[in-house]
Design an enzyme around this catalytic site. Structure first.
Site, PDB file in Angstrom:
ATOM      1  N   CYS A 167       0.816  -1.211   0.000  1.00 20.61           N
ATOM      2  CA  CYS A 167       0.000   0.000   0.000  1.00 20.61           C
ATOM      3  C   CYS A 167       0.849   1.259   0.000  1.00 20.61           C
ATOM      4  O   CYS A 167       0.631   2.183  -0.795  1.00 20.61           O
ATOM      5  CB  CYS A 167      -0.981  -0.014   1.165  1.00 20.61           C
ATOM      6  SG  CYS A 167      -0.232   0.021   2.815  1.00 20.61           S
ATOM      7  N   HIS A 212      -2.183   1.131   6.979  1.00 17.30           N
ATOM      8  CA  HIS A 212      -2.710   1.040   5.611  1.00 17.30           C
ATOM      9  C   HIS A 212      -2.998   2.428   5.062  1.00 17.30           C
ATOM     10  O   HIS A 212      -3.272   3.370   5.820  1.00 17.30           O
ATOM     11  CB  HIS A 212      -3.981   0.184   5.585  1.00 17.30           C
ATOM     12  CG  HIS A 212      -4.444  -0.156   4.198  1.00 17.30           C
ATOM     13  ND1 HIS A 212      -3.646  -0.837   3.306  1.00 17.30           N
ATOM     14  CD2 HIS A 212      -5.604   0.114   3.540  1.00 17.30           C
ATOM     15  CE1 HIS A 212      -4.305  -0.991   2.165  1.00 17.30           C
ATOM     16  NE2 HIS A 212      -5.486  -0.412   2.275  1.00 17.30           N
ATOM     17  N   HIS A 224      -5.814   1.040  -4.002  1.00 13.38           N
ATOM     18  CA  HIS A 224      -4.855   0.642  -2.974  1.00 13.38           C
ATOM     19  C   HIS A 224      -4.383  -0.783  -3.217  1.00 13.38           C
ATOM     20  O   HIS A 224      -5.083  -1.599  -3.813  1.00 13.38           O
ATOM     21  CB  HIS A 224      -5.458   0.766  -1.562  1.00 13.38           C
ATOM     22  CG  HIS A 224      -6.686  -0.049  -1.317  1.00 13.38           C
ATOM     23  ND1 HIS A 224      -6.993  -0.580  -0.085  1.00 13.38           N
ATOM     24  CD2 HIS A 224      -7.706  -0.428  -2.138  1.00 13.38           C
ATOM     25  CE1 HIS A 224      -8.141  -1.226  -0.146  1.00 13.38           C
ATOM     26  NE2 HIS A 224      -8.595  -1.160  -1.367  1.00 13.38           N
TER      27      HIS A 224
END
Length: 257
Positions: A167, A212, A224
């Site tokens: 990510c 994240h 993502h």
């Protein structure tokens, strides 16, 4: 408290010499033969700080990260002339797509042109199709367009290439392509920009959770790299928020650069 990711270890940092990554990509390791923290790409500039156990301790120019790379992954610095701007491409043995492929290069890698014709740039890594390259310095790119180049790329913790990315690697790659300085991990990236009201989604915004990060691509969608799909996806924001909240927790920040 110092950040070990970007603060050289004084017990190791004995020298200061310029170096350059000579492999298509290489893992930046926490210690020799240890876990990967990030990846460096062909042509990335580094400062050599020391050595240990057949590994070189370096600091990356693009984000300040420190770590170990295999000794033979480094070369003497050369003036890079072109950057890979396709998601990925090959270096061929000859100026023909039918010749043997020698290497696979990912977006962001940098090469030095030795010669060129109408279709190929000759480099030390082989003949690279001109369609995959841009001459340096490149113009800043739309980070959303760059991120979409990586759609369906497999998820890889610490990855920074079309073969595998995570990510924060996706966000770093997208932002660096837009000429926006960007660190390599989501907790550092969360310090960028300024906070905006939740649900006031605009393209280019960043959403953060614990560990994240995602890039907003429209008022309804985000892109993502994630372990749920195990690849890079662009998906609707609202259902993704619910799913991520069940496993990771709520959004911790909404930032605009």
């Amino acid at each position: 408290m110092t950040d070990a990711r970007v603060t050289p270890d004084p017990a190791i940092a004995k020298t200061s010499k310029a170096g350059q990554i000579g492999w298509a990509d290489v893992d930046l390791l926490r210690h020799p033969n240890g876990p990967r923290d990030r990846q460096l790409l062909l042509g990335d500039a580094v400062t050599i700080l020391g050595s240990r156990d057949d590994h070189i301790y370096v600091q990356a120019e693009k984000d300040g990260y420190v770590g170990y790379v295999p000794s033979d992954s480094l070369t003497e610095p050369t003036k890079v002339t072109h950057q890979i701007t396709a998601a990925a491409t090959h270096g061929y043995a000859d100026a023909s797509i039918k010749s043997h492929d020698l290497i696979c290069l990912s977006f962001g890698g940098k090469v030095t042109a030795l010669s060129d014709d109408q279709e190929f740039i000759e480099t030390a890594q082989g003949f690279i199709p001109k369609q995959a390259l841009s001459e340096l310095p490149t113009k800043p790119q739309d980070p959303i367009t760059t991120a979409r180049l990586f759609l369906n790329t497999p998820y890889l913790w610490g990855g920074n290439t079309r073969a595998g990315i995570d990510c924060s690697g996706l966000i770093q790659t997208a932002m660096l392509s837009a000429d926006i300085a960007c660190p390599g991990d989501s907790d550092q990236q969360e310090r960028l920009g300024h906070s905006v009201a939740h649900q006031d989604y605009q393209p280019g915004d960043l959403l953060f959770w614990k560990g994240h990060v995602a890039l907003i691509t429209s008022k309804n969608t985000m892109i993502h790299a994630n372990a749920h799909h195990m690849r890079v996806v662009e998906e609707a924001i609202v259902p993704a928020l619910t799913r991520i909240a069940d496993t990771t927790g709520p959004v911790t920040a909404h930032k605009r650069l």
